[in-house]
Structures are given as structure tokens and as C-alpha cells.
Motif scaffolding. Structure first.
Motif, mmCIF file in Angstrom:
data_model
loop_
_atom_site.group_PDB
_atom_site.id
_atom_site.type_symbol
_atom_site.label_atom_id
_atom_site.label_comp_id
_atom_site.label_asym_id
_atom_site.label_seq_id
_atom_site.Cartn_x
_atom_site.Cartn_y
_atom_site.Cartn_z
ATOM 1 N N ALA A 151 50.925 44.684 47.263
ATOM 2 C CA ALA A 151 49.707 44.612 46.452
ATOM 3 C C ALA A 151 49.393 45.975 45.845
ATOM 4 N N ARG A 152 49.644 47.032 46.583
ATOM 5 C CA ARG A 152 49.366 48.378 46.084
ATOM 6 C C ARG A 152 50.399 48.828 45.050
ATOM 7 N N ALA A 153 51.484 48.054 44.917
ATOM 8 C CA ALA A 153 52.513 48.401 43.932
ATOM 9 C C ALA A 153 52.204 47.876 42.541
ATOM 10 N N ALA A 154 51.070 47.195 42.362
ATOM 11 C CA ALA A 154 50.703 46.628 41.064
ATOM 12 C C ALA A 154 50.748 47.682 39.966
ATOM 13 N N GLY A 155 51.334 47.300 38.837
ATOM 14 C CA GLY A 155 51.429 48.207 37.705
ATOM 15 C C GLY A 155 52.682 49.054 37.702
ATOM 16 N N THR A 156 53.563 48.871 38.683
ATOM 17 C CA THR A 156 54.796 49.653 38.745
ATOM 18 C C THR A 156 56.006 48.752 38.487
ATOM 19 N N GLU A 157 57.118 49.371 38.148
ATOM 20 C CA GLU A 157 58.344 48.616 37.936
ATOM 21 C C GLU A 157 59.009 48.354 39.280
ATOM 22 N N VAL A 158 59.441 47.123 39.501
ATOM 23 C CA VAL A 158 60.090 46.739 40.746
ATOM 24 C C VAL A 158 61.375 45.986 40.424
ATOM 25 N N ALA A 159 62.165 45.764 41.444
ATOM 26 C CA ALA A 159 63.366 44.935 41.322
ATOM 27 C C ALA A 159 63.214 43.741 42.250
ATOM 28 N N PHE A 160 63.527 42.558 41.741
ATOM 29 C CA PHE A 160 63.520 41.329 42.536
ATOM 30 C C PHE A 160 64.946 40.807 42.622
ATOM 31 N N TRP A 173 76.511 34.053 45.088
ATOM 32 C CA TRP A 173 75.975 34.593 43.843
ATOM 33 C C TRP A 173 74.768 35.466 44.152
ATOM 34 N N SER A 174 74.412 36.325 43.210
ATOM 35 C CA SER A 174 73.197 37.133 43.317
ATOM 36 C C SER A 174 72.600 37.307 41.936
ATOM 37 N N VAL A 175 71.274 37.322 41.879
ATOM 38 C CA VAL A 175 70.538 37.513 40.630
ATOM 39 C C VAL A 175 69.559 38.657 40.831
ATOM 40 N N LEU A 176 69.514 39.564 39.865
ATOM 41 C CA LEU A 176 68.609 40.714 39.915
ATOM 42 C C LEU A 176 67.700 40.684 38.698
ATOM 43 N N ALA A 177 66.391 40.746 38.944
ATOM 44 C CA ALA A 177 65.406 40.788 37.865
ATOM 45 C C ALA A 177 64.575 42.066 38.009
ATOM 46 N N VAL A 178 64.413 42.788 36.919
ATOM 47 C CA VAL A 178 63.648 44.034 36.917
ATOM 48 C C VAL A 178 62.483 43.890 35.959
ATOM 49 N N GLY A 179 61.298 44.318 36.394
ATOM 50 C CA GLY A 179 60.126 44.224 35.545
ATOM 51 C C GLY A 179 58.901 44.752 36.268
ATOM 52 N N GLU A 180 57.762 44.708 35.598
ATOM 53 C CA GLU A 180 56.517 45.204 36.185
ATOM 54 C C GLU A 180 55.884 44.130 37.060
ATOM 55 N N VAL A 181 55.367 44.545 38.207
ATOM 56 C CA VAL A 181 54.666 43.628 39.102
ATOM 57 C C VAL A 181 53.165 43.836 38.916
ATOM 58 N N GLU A 182 52.426 42.748 38.900
ATOM 59 C CA GLU A 182 50.978 42.840 38.718
ATOM 60 C C GLU A 182 50.290 41.712 39.462
ATOM 61 N N GLY A 183 49.026 41.919 39.772
ATOM 62 C CA GLY A 183 48.246 40.888 40.427
ATOM 63 C C GLY A 183 47.859 39.800 39.433
ATOM 64 N N VAL A 184 47.780 38.571 39.924
ATOM 65 C CA VAL A 184 47.364 37.449 39.083
ATOM 66 C C VAL A 184 45.853 37.306 39.220
ATOM 67 N N THR A 185 45.141 37.390 38.098
ATOM 68 C CA THR A 185 43.680 37.322 38.122
ATOM 69 C C THR A 185 43.124 36.157 37.311
ATOM 70 N N ASP A 186 43.907 35.600 36.392
ATOM 71 C CA ASP A 186 43.440 34.495 35.571
ATOM 72 C C ASP A 186 43.165 33.263 36.443
ATOM 73 N N ALA A 187 41.966 32.689 36.323
ATOM 74 C CA ALA A 187 41.556 31.575 37.178
ATOM 75 C C ALA A 187 42.461 30.359 37.007
ATOM 76 N N TRP A 188 42.825 30.046 35.752
ATOM 77 C CA TRP A 188 43.678 28.875 35.518
ATOM 78 C C TRP A 188 45.051 29.089 36.137
ATOM 79 N N GLU A 189 45.586 30.302 35.984
ATOM 80 C CA GLU A 189 46.901 30.591 36.532
ATOM 81 C C GLU A 189 46.876 30.584 38.060
ATOM 82 N N LEU A 190 45.790 31.094 38.643
ATOM 83 C CA LEU A 190 45.661 31.075 40.100
ATOM 84 C C LEU A 190 45.610 29.644 40.628
ATOM 85 N N ALA A 191 44.852 28.789 39.948
ATOM 86 C CA ALA A 191 44.752 27.396 40.380
ATOM 87 C C ALA A 191 46.100 26.700 40.293
ATOM 88 N N ARG A 192 46.851 27.005 39.246
ATOM 89 C CA ARG A 192 48.171 26.393 39.082
ATOM 90 C C ARG A 192 49.114 26.842 40.192
#
Length: 226
Positions: A151-160, A173-192
């Protein structure tokens, strides 16, 4: 001397429709046994061996013991029950080859949900955390606690990273995804996301803080048989 080899094709996947069936078929083929020969070794007919390889089956423990013995394996190895050991302890196949996966294949393998790993930089140095994840559109979402390292890593680039490894077939097999991690705050997205039943973390506890990784780069590789 250089030799030209044919490229990997889809038919190179081991025979069998379940993990047990694939393990039986792959090990049998490695030993150069026909279904009839395997059946003769374990006291079963060819039809039964074919059924185990091609259908979802639950053979009795006695049958598993005889089949495993005929294949030179333990029952735990045959059924994939050695979960206390890290995967990949077996020796590499002599005819193995590593191929790159397309973006579409990477996303298909990630599918809708599973277990993956998040790599982040913390004040103590690099760290990797396993998470139960779901695919939400083009994002990879997971739950954690509000005061956790992730949670404290929000706003930073991470690897998944997510993968699948089969010790018996020695394929994976292996899959690597790189991108920014962020908290989900949108109510509709949270409900989904909350409505996705299989998103509950295996570790339990009050992990209600949703986060997501939006990949800017996604790559993957697969070990195949030539």
C-alpha cells in the motif's frame, strides 16, 4: 555444424487433458513406452491407460501406486502433491527451447485471476510479495491491508510476475508486467472488484485495500520441446 530445426508448434504440448493425464503421458513417452506396455507393467489394459491420459479421472490409490512404480515415480510426483518443495527441482529436458510470447498470449495466460508476485523497492531494499490477483480490463488488481508495504508503494513503478511450472513435464511459462501501482479509489471500480468472489486473498485477514498495476510493458516466455 549448424542444423536447421523446425520452430515450436502448438501440437508440442504434452498429451492429456488434466495434470494427472499430462504427467502420465509425458513420463510414459520419456521412457519410450506405449500405452499397452505401460498397462502391462502396472496390470491395466490399454483402454484404461488411455482413459487416464485423456479424461478427468480419480484412480484408486492402489492403481496410482502401480502406475507410479511402472513410471519410476512416487505417487506424490505423479499427482503433483509435492507442494512443500519449490518447483523446478528436476533436471532440464535435453530438447527444451525458450520462446518469447506475444502480448496477446501473455494476457491470455494471466487469464482472469490467480497467484502472482509483486516486486517493489522498499526502504530496506528490493522485496517480492505473493498476491492473489484478478485481471480487470487491462489492469492487474489485488488486495492488501491499508498499512502494508504494498500500500505504501502507491505511485511507484513495480514489476508483477506470474508463472506456471510443471516438474514432471519440465515445461512452463512466465509473464512479466511492469507499470505503476496505485490504490483504487473510484467507487464504481471498487464495487466491481469487491463483487469478484475469487479475489479473496488466501492469507485471510482484513485485506480490503484494493490496488492495481497498469502495465506499460508486458513480456513472457515459454519453455517448449523442440
Amino acid at each position: 555444424m549448424n542444423r536447421t530445426r523446425p520452430g515450436p508448434v502448438a501440437s508440442q504440448a504434452p498429451a492429456g487433458r488434466t495434470d494427472l493425464g499430462r504427467r502420465i503421458a509425458t513420463r510414459r513417452e520419456e521412457l519410450g513406452l506405449s500405452r499397452k506396455e505401460l498397462g502391462e507393467s502396472c496390470g491395466a489394459d490399454t483402454t484404461y491407460v488411455a482413459y487416464l491420459e485423456e479424461h478427468a479421472a480419480a484412480p484408486a490409490i492402489g492403481s496410482l501406486v502401480r502406475i507410479a512404480d511402472a513410471l519410476g515415480m512416487t505417487v506424490a510426483e505423479l499427482t503433483g502433491a509435492t507442494t512443500d518443495h519449490p518447483p523446478g527441482r528436476g533436471t532440464a529436458a535435453l530438447d527444451a527451447e525458450l520462446v518469447e510470447l506475444s502480448d496477446g498470449e501473455c494476457r491470455r495466460l494471466l487469464s482472469t485471476h490467480g497467484v502472482g508476485r509483486i516486486a517493489v523497492i522498499t526502504p530496506q531494499g528490493p522485496a517480492i510479495f505473493p498476491v492473489n490477483y484478478v485481471v480487470a480490463g487491462r489492469d492487474i488488481a489485488f488486495r492488501t491491508s491499508g498499512d502494508a508495504v504494498l500500500a505504501r508503494a502507491a505511485g511507484t513503478e513495480v514489476a508483477f510476475e506470474a508463472d506456471h511450472i510443471d516438474d514432471v513435464t519440465r515445461l512452463g511459462w512466465s509473464v512479466l508486467a511492469v507499470g505503476e501501482v496505485e490504490g483504487v479509489t473510484d467507487a464504481w471500480e471498487l464495487a466491481r472488484l469487491d463483487a469478484v468472489a475469487y479475489s479473496l486473498p488466501w492469507a485471510g485477514g482484513p485485506r480490503t485495500h484494493w490496488m492495481k498495476v497498469t502495465p506499460t510493458r508486458i513480456t513472457g516466455r515459454r519453455v517448449v520441446r523442440r
